[in-house]
Design an enzyme around this catalytic site. Structure first.
Site, PDB file in Angstrom:
ATOM      1  N   HIS A 176     133.999  24.887  22.132  1.00  0.00           N
ATOM      2  CA  HIS A 176     132.800  24.517  21.797  1.00  0.00           C
ATOM      3  C   HIS A 176     132.750  23.203  21.498  1.00  0.00           C
ATOM      4  O   HIS A 176     133.681  22.529  21.102  1.00  0.00           O
ATOM      5  CB  HIS A 176     132.221  25.312  20.377  1.00  0.00           C
ATOM      6  N   CYS A 272     131.011  24.538  11.799  1.00  0.00           N
ATOM      7  CA  CYS A 272     130.713  26.123  12.293  1.00  0.00           C
ATOM      8  C   CYS A 272     130.707  26.966  11.290  1.00  0.00           C
ATOM      9  O   CYS A 272     130.175  28.448  11.732  1.00  0.00           O
ATOM     10  CB  CYS A 272     131.446  26.418  13.636  1.00  0.00           C
TER      11      CYS A 272
HETATM   12  N1  ARG Z   1     136.549  32.838  16.433  1.00  0.00           N
HETATM   13  C1  ARG Z   1     135.273  32.248  16.798  1.00  0.00           C
HETATM   14  C2  ARG Z   1     135.252  32.204  18.410  1.00  0.00           C
HETATM   15  O1  ARG Z   1     136.135  31.905  18.921  1.00  0.00           O
HETATM   16  C3  ARG Z   1     135.354  31.045  16.084  1.00  0.00           C
HETATM   17  C4  ARG Z   1     134.021  30.048  16.294  1.00  0.00           C
HETATM   18  C5  ARG Z   1     133.863  28.869  15.713  1.00  0.00           C
HETATM   19  N2  ARG Z   1     132.656  28.309  16.055  1.00  0.00           N
HETATM   20  C6  ARG Z   1     132.307  26.985  16.674  1.00  0.00           C
HETATM   21  N3  ARG Z   1     131.087  26.696  16.794  1.00  0.00           N
HETATM   22  N4  ARG Z   1     133.235  26.254  16.678  1.00  0.00           N
HETATM   23  O2  ARG Z   1     134.009  32.423  18.662  1.00  0.00           O
END
Ligand code: ARG
Length: 291
Positions: A176, A272
């Site tokens: 992300h 997040c």
């Molecule tokens: N375990 C989650 C995933 O892989 C973590 C998300 C974290 N979110 C972020 N916006 N970085 O989707």
């Protein structure tokens, strides 16, 4: 003046029980007997740090079987009271779409949002984690190539009527945009160059003056420190390497560190675990008019 307003999620059902990014390993989670307890403490500490900045925090209820509901930055993209709900790339997270929608409709009913909308059918975009609002530049930086799609970024641009600068992410580790980039209130951009394709780096460096770019190094990125909450000069992040702390302090920021290790085991940290609801494209009201 209205307080800044953040969403977080009750961590009651947080765990690492599947793997959809390289940070996640269910066997490591299961072997760590204190992980659950530390997750409660970490979430409470993050909430306290955000409230200490003068902000309000609303909690979304937990749901069994949806461990990643603790990352509301992936629920929606929000600007000027309008929310565009996310659609997830992985089936493991699609179950979150309905409870997030319900939570956002409730926020609308309370008058905290004006509009709650959904993406066009079939379009994947994972919310604010892949659409970082840059107030000073009046645009979104959008991440694509790992989770969100280019089409998803186009949908964000159409819905909000704002430019979305598309940055392709090069590695599954930084899946992300919020794991490797953070526009800060002082106009600086904290970013981790190896997470981006060459073209994305070129685009970013065309958009942002060199003295406004703050490079995170490997240790900073692996501590998920780029994934930070920022309000004015305060930056709340996971435990930071001393060099990063010094770098940010030299630019006028004050660091508040929280041990977020249980959530880092899922590939997430401060940014997040939150979603700012009152993101605005309007200039802040003058103090005299604000009360
Ligand atoms: N375990 C989650 C995933 O892989 C973590 C998300 C974290 N979110 C972020 N916006 N970085 O989707």
């Amino acid at each position: 003046m209205r307080k800044p307003h953040y969403l977080m999620t009750d961590p009651a059902h947080f765990e690492v029980c599947y793997q959809i990014n390289p940070w996640m390993d269910p066997s490591v989670w299961r072997a760590d007997e204190s992980a659950c307890e530390r997750a409660f403490a970490a979430s409470a500490e993050l909430r306290a740090a955000i409230e200490a900045m003068g902000a309000k925090v609303d909690m979304i209820p937990a749901e069994a079987g949806l461990p990643d509901l603790v990352f509301p930055a992936n629920a929606a993209t929000v600007l000027d009271g309008r929310a565009l709900m996310a659609r997830f790339a992985h089936p493991e997270r699609r179950g979150e779409e309905a409870p997030f929608l319900k939570a956002f409709q409730a926020l609308r009913d309370r008058g905290l949002l004006k509009e709650v909308a959904e993406l066009p059918d079939g379009v994947v975009h994972e919310g604010a984690g892949d659409a970082l609002w840059d107030k000073g530049r009046d645009l979104f930086f959008g991440g694509y190539g790992q989770r969100s799609t280019k089409e998803g970024l186009d949908a964000v641009a159409d819905f909000f009527g704002k430019e979305v600068v598309a940055l392709e992410l090069a590695t599954p580790h930084f899946y992300h945009l919020d794991t490797c980039m953070r526009p800060l209130d002082g106009g600086h951009i904290l970013y981790y160059p190896p997470a981006f394709t060459d073209q994305a780096l070129k685009t970013l460096r065309e958009r942002v003056a060199p003295d406004m770019l703050i490079e995170a190094d490997k240790a900073d990125a692996e501590a998920l420190c780029v994934n930070a909450v920022n309000l004015g000069e305060t930056v709340v992040m996971a435990k930071a390497p001393p060099a990063l702390k010094a770098k940010l302090e030299a630019k006028g920021y004050r660091l508040v560190e929280v041990d977020l290790s249980p959530f880092i085991m899922s590939g997430g940290a401060a940014f997040c675990m939150t979603l700012r609801l009152d993101v605005s494209s309007q200039p802040a009201p003058a103090l005299a008019a604000a009360e």
